[in-house]
Design a protein around this motif. Structure first.
Motif, PDB file in Angstrom:
ATOM      1  N   UNK A 284     -17.239   9.688 -41.965  1.00  0.00           N
ATOM      2  CA  UNK A 284     -16.439   8.463 -41.869  1.00  0.00           C
ATOM      3  C   UNK A 284     -15.052   8.775 -41.351  1.00  0.00           C
ATOM      4  N   UNK A 285     -14.409   9.781 -41.952  1.00  0.00           N
ATOM      5  CA  UNK A 285     -13.044  10.114 -41.538  1.00  0.00           C
ATOM      6  C   UNK A 285     -13.035  10.581 -40.087  1.00  0.00           C
ATOM      7  N   UNK A 286     -13.972  11.433 -39.712  1.00  0.00           N
ATOM      8  CA  UNK A 286     -14.004  11.955 -38.346  1.00  0.00           C
ATOM      9  C   UNK A 286     -14.203  10.828 -37.337  1.00  0.00           C
ATOM     10  N   UNK A 287     -15.123   9.900 -37.632  1.00  0.00           N
ATOM     11  CA  UNK A 287     -15.377   8.804 -36.707  1.00  0.00           C
ATOM     12  C   UNK A 287     -14.193   7.866 -36.582  1.00  0.00           C
ATOM     13  N   UNK A 288     -13.567   7.530 -37.715  1.00  0.00           N
ATOM     14  CA  UNK A 288     -12.417   6.621 -37.688  1.00  0.00           C
ATOM     15  C   UNK A 288     -11.239   7.282 -36.977  1.00  0.00           C
ATOM     16  N   UNK A 289     -11.010   8.551 -37.250  1.00  0.00           N
ATOM     17  CA  UNK A 289      -9.882   9.247 -36.617  1.00  0.00           C
ATOM     18  C   UNK A 289     -10.105   9.396 -35.115  1.00  0.00           C
ATOM     19  N   UNK A 290     -11.324   9.723 -34.710  1.00  0.00           N
ATOM     20  CA  UNK A 290     -11.620   9.822 -33.287  1.00  0.00           C
ATOM     21  C   UNK A 290     -11.433   8.466 -32.601  1.00  0.00           C
ATOM     22  N   UNK A 291     -11.819   7.400 -33.282  1.00  0.00           N
ATOM     23  CA  UNK A 291     -11.640   6.060 -32.729  1.00  0.00           C
ATOM     24  C   UNK A 291     -10.156   5.733 -32.578  1.00  0.00           C
ATOM     25  N   UNK A 292      -9.359   6.035 -33.591  1.00  0.00           N
ATOM     26  CA  UNK A 292      -7.914   5.768 -33.529  1.00  0.00           C
ATOM     27  C   UNK A 292      -7.279   6.496 -32.348  1.00  0.00           C
ATOM     28  N   UNK A 293      -7.607   7.752 -32.196  1.00  0.00           N
ATOM     29  CA  UNK A 293      -7.000   8.537 -31.111  1.00  0.00           C
ATOM     30  C   UNK A 293      -7.474   8.039 -29.742  1.00  0.00           C
ATOM     31  N   UNK A 294      -8.729   7.638 -29.675  1.00  0.00           N
ATOM     32  CA  UNK A 294      -9.251   7.122 -28.407  1.00  0.00           C
ATOM     33  C   UNK A 294      -8.592   5.798 -28.046  1.00  0.00           C
ATOM     34  N   UNK A 295      -8.343   4.953 -29.029  1.00  0.00           N
ATOM     35  CA  UNK A 295      -7.667   3.681 -28.768  1.00  0.00           C
ATOM     36  C   UNK A 295      -6.240   3.902 -28.301  1.00  0.00           C
ATOM     37  N   UNK A 296      -5.543   4.849 -28.929  1.00  0.00           N
ATOM     38  CA  UNK A 296      -4.181   5.150 -28.491  1.00  0.00           C
ATOM     39  C   UNK A 296      -4.175   5.662 -27.048  1.00  0.00           C
ATOM     40  N   UNK A 297      -5.164   6.492 -26.722  1.00  0.00           N
ATOM     41  CA  UNK A 297      -5.251   7.005 -25.352  1.00  0.00           C
ATOM     42  C   UNK A 297      -5.547   5.874 -24.371  1.00  0.00           C
ATOM     43  N   UNK A 298      -6.414   4.930 -24.764  1.00  0.00           N
ATOM     44  CA  UNK A 298      -6.714   3.803 -23.888  1.00  0.00           C
ATOM     45  C   UNK A 298      -5.464   2.968 -23.623  1.00  0.00           C
ATOM     46  N   UNK A 299      -4.636   2.764 -24.644  1.00  0.00           N
ATOM     47  CA  UNK A 299      -3.408   1.995 -24.458  1.00  0.00           C
ATOM     48  C   UNK A 299      -2.479   2.645 -23.445  1.00  0.00           C
ATOM     49  N   UNK A 300      -2.463   3.969 -23.415  1.00  0.00           N
ATOM     50  CA  UNK A 300      -1.542   4.675 -22.517  1.00  0.00           C
ATOM     51  C   UNK A 300      -2.175   5.034 -21.173  1.00  0.00           C
ATOM     52  N   UNK A 301      -3.452   4.641 -20.966  1.00  0.00           N
ATOM     53  CA  UNK A 301      -4.144   4.937 -19.709  1.00  0.00           C
ATOM     54  C   UNK A 301      -4.759   3.670 -19.117  1.00  0.00           C
ATOM     55  N   UNK A 302      -3.957   2.628 -19.077  1.00  0.00           N
ATOM     56  CA  UNK A 302      -4.369   1.406 -18.403  1.00  0.00           C
ATOM     57  C   UNK A 302      -5.553   0.701 -19.015  1.00  0.00           C
ATOM     58  N   UNK A 303      -5.800   0.910 -20.317  1.00  0.00           N
ATOM     59  CA  UNK A 303      -6.910   0.264 -21.002  1.00  0.00           C
ATOM     60  C   UNK A 303      -8.249   0.946 -20.808  1.00  0.00           C
ATOM     61  N   UNK A 304      -8.291   2.072 -20.105  1.00  0.00           N
ATOM     62  CA  UNK A 304      -9.569   2.758 -19.864  1.00  0.00           C
ATOM     63  C   UNK A 304     -10.158   3.264 -21.179  1.00  0.00           C
ATOM     64  N   UNK A 305     -11.384   2.875 -21.471  1.00  0.00           N
ATOM     65  CA  UNK A 305     -12.069   3.261 -22.694  1.00  0.00           C
ATOM     66  C   UNK A 305     -12.958   4.461 -22.412  1.00  0.00           C
ATOM     67  N   UNK A 306     -12.772   5.518 -23.190  1.00  0.00           N
ATOM     68  CA  UNK A 306     -13.525   6.749 -22.967  1.00  0.00           C
ATOM     69  C   UNK A 306     -14.966   6.601 -23.446  1.00  0.00           C
ATOM     70  N   UNK A 307     -15.736   7.676 -23.319  1.00  0.00           N
ATOM     71  CA  UNK A 307     -17.159   7.622 -23.655  1.00  0.00           C
ATOM     72  C   UNK A 307     -17.370   7.230 -25.112  1.00  0.00           C
ATOM     73  N   UNK A 308     -16.533   7.751 -26.002  1.00  0.00           N
ATOM     74  CA  UNK A 308     -16.673   7.421 -27.423  1.00  0.00           C
ATOM     75  C   UNK A 308     -16.518   5.914 -27.643  1.00  0.00           C
ATOM     76  N   UNK A 309     -15.460   5.324 -27.071  1.00  0.00           N
ATOM     77  CA  UNK A 309     -15.241   3.890 -27.263  1.00  0.00           C
ATOM     78  C   UNK A 309     -16.334   3.058 -26.601  1.00  0.00           C
ATOM     79  N   UNK A 310     -16.797   3.487 -25.431  1.00  0.00           N
ATOM     80  CA  UNK A 310     -17.869   2.740 -24.782  1.00  0.00           C
ATOM     81  C   UNK A 310     -19.156   2.788 -25.605  1.00  0.00           C
TER      82      UNK A 310
END
Length: 471
Positions: A434-460
């Motif tokens: 649970x912690x690993x999945x939630x933390x990976x999601x948080x970091x991926x969302x932050x990266x998407x915000x700073x990269x023009x909204x691009x959602x990585x493989x995890x978010x997709x």
């Protein structure tokens, strides 16, 4: 962020009190005595936040002769109900987009029920003379990045194509005419689907309304466990038991007395700041004559609004999940988040440089994997529960109260026929997953915000599983 900006942010927090502005009120009511000894009743409500208060109130409205007891582990409204942003939305599904994705065949009904629910809240505030600064102001979702503006335009087209009377599209000049920030590029204005209110005063007003109808309320009375008892159920408390024909569990983020429900929710800590009151000149520099609530369109978003005394509440962005899902009051204060929020506030409103924050607070809300409430029964239909509101419970808890009462009555209603009510979200996995999945999601969302909204493989992948998430 530049060192000067961080120093400015730090100075603005020098006098911030470490508690919810809403609860820091001289009119805060005294707690009622705890339960001592055993009690018997027709309906026991466990939890004294919005969910429990609406359940007790609606139960008495449906049947004035019903004997209703409500127990609260601390004081009425002390938790999420007394520290949220005060956005009372019509949506029952955490927004039209989330509802459309999950329940496309019944989204029209859900939207209609949500609109009726908000109207009913407004009517109850008037009927019981609840002084909670209720304002039917609407809300603006603002874009602060070019990709967000394109997403808002696309969503506006989608709502029109599907026949929804959705929000109005505002360009840069139009949105800045409503609320002036150099960061705003455009927005979507929902004129009717959101009200602003004082969240703690709503809880206290509902408490008074319940008492006026004869609900018996015991504060500082925690429900410790639940068991079947004859034709009903019994809840043990520190100093006695309550025997009830029916039980409604309205504990939300706190561990459910039905243990199998616990896997469906996790706690996420949310944070907010409140400014000192703005004088006339500072308020004029921002505009905001129509007093709408606002939220930006990032994955890690901010929500902000004016209070009745013209302070600005500025919250959101960080959403902190504690390992193991353990509630910890030490997480209610997080200086690194407050510093970040303050710096972001002055980036949004540079014309308010020099304004100080009077309060800084945080606390846990419950979230589930579909981001909107779920419902169910236990003990042969003698116990009902609702949970998982994910930060949009100010309005939706009243609907959830009606659902619980329908379920306890064994009635097949327009509400209980909904797939939303009959289905459950996906449970969260055990730790450490649970912690690993939630933390990976948080970091991926932050990266998407700073990269023009691009959602990585995890978010997709999460999107395809129906688990897309923002803070």
């Amino acid at each position: 962020m530049a060192p000067d900006a961080m120093r400015t942010a730090a100075r603005s927090l020098a006098d911030a009190r470490p508690l919810s502005y809403w609860l820091d009120d001289p009119g805060r009511p005294q707690a009622l005595p705890a339960l001592t000894g055993d009690e018997h009743c027709d309906l026991l409500v466990v939890g004294g936040g919005y969910s429990g208060l609406w359940t007790a109130l609606l139960a008495k409205e449906r049947d004035p002769g019903r004997d209703v007891v409500l127990i609260e582990g601390d004081e009425v409204g002390w938790a999420a109900s007394g520290r949220n942003g005060g956005f009372c939305a019509a949506s029952l599904t955490h927004g039209l987009a989330n509802g459309l994705e999950r329940w496309p065949d019944e989204i029209g009904t859900l939207e209609e029920l949500g609109a009726r629910n908000l109207d009913a809240i407004e009517a109850a505030v008037a009927r019981y003379a609840i002084d909670c600064d209720f304002e039917r102001t609407g809300e603006i979702d603002v874009a602060t990045q070019p990709h967000q503006l394109e997403e808002l335009r696309a969503w506006h087209r989608t709502t029109r194509e599907l026949g929804f009377d959705g929000p109005e599209l505002l360009d840069r000049d139009q949105v800045r005419a409503e609320v002036d920030s150099p960061t705003f590029l455009g927005g979507l204005l929902d004129r009717h689907g959101v009200a602003m209110l004082h969240p703690a005063k709503l809880a206290w007003g509902l408490k008074d309304a319940c008492l006026g109808l004869g609900v018996r309320i015991f504060e500082h009375t925690r429900g410790l466990d639940l068991a079947a008892s004859g034709p009903g159920a019994a809840v043990r408390t520190p100093y006695g038991r309550v025997f009830a024909r029916r039980v409604a569990l309205a504990t939300n983020i706190f561990p459910s007395l039905v243990k199998r429900v616990r896997a469906y929710t996790v706690p996420v800590y949310d944070y907010a700041l409140m400014t000192e009151p703005l004088d006339a000149d500072r308020l004029a520099s921002v505009g905001w004559a129509n007093r709408q609530g606002l939220g930006d369109s990032a994955n890690q978003f901010h929500y902000f609004r004016l209070s009745a005394d013209n302070r600005i509440l500025w919250g959101g962005y960080d959403a902190i999940y504690p390992y193991g899902g353990r509630l910890d009051s030490r997480l209610d204060q997080r200086p690194e988040t407050f510093l970040k929020l303050a710096a972001q506030f002055f980036e949004c409103f540079p014309q308010l440089a020099g304004v100080g924050f009077s309060h800084a607070w945080g606390g846990a809300i419950d979230t589930c994997s579909r981001f909107s409430a779920f419902f169910g029964t236990a003990h042969g239909g003698r116990v009902a529960y609702a949970a998982g509101y994910t930060g949009l419970g100010v309005g939706a808890t009243r609907f959830g109260a009606d659902v619980m009462l329908d379920l306890l009555a064994g009635e097949r209603t327009e509400r209980t026929r909904l797939a939303m009510v009959r289905s459950k979200p996906m449970p969260f996995p055990p730790e450490p997953f649970a912690w690993a999945g939630i933390e990976l999601t948080r970091r991926s969302l932050a990266r998407a915000d700073s990269h023009g909204g691009h959602r990585n493989l995890w978010l997709r992948t999460m999107d395809r599983m129906g688990l897309g998430f923002d803070s």
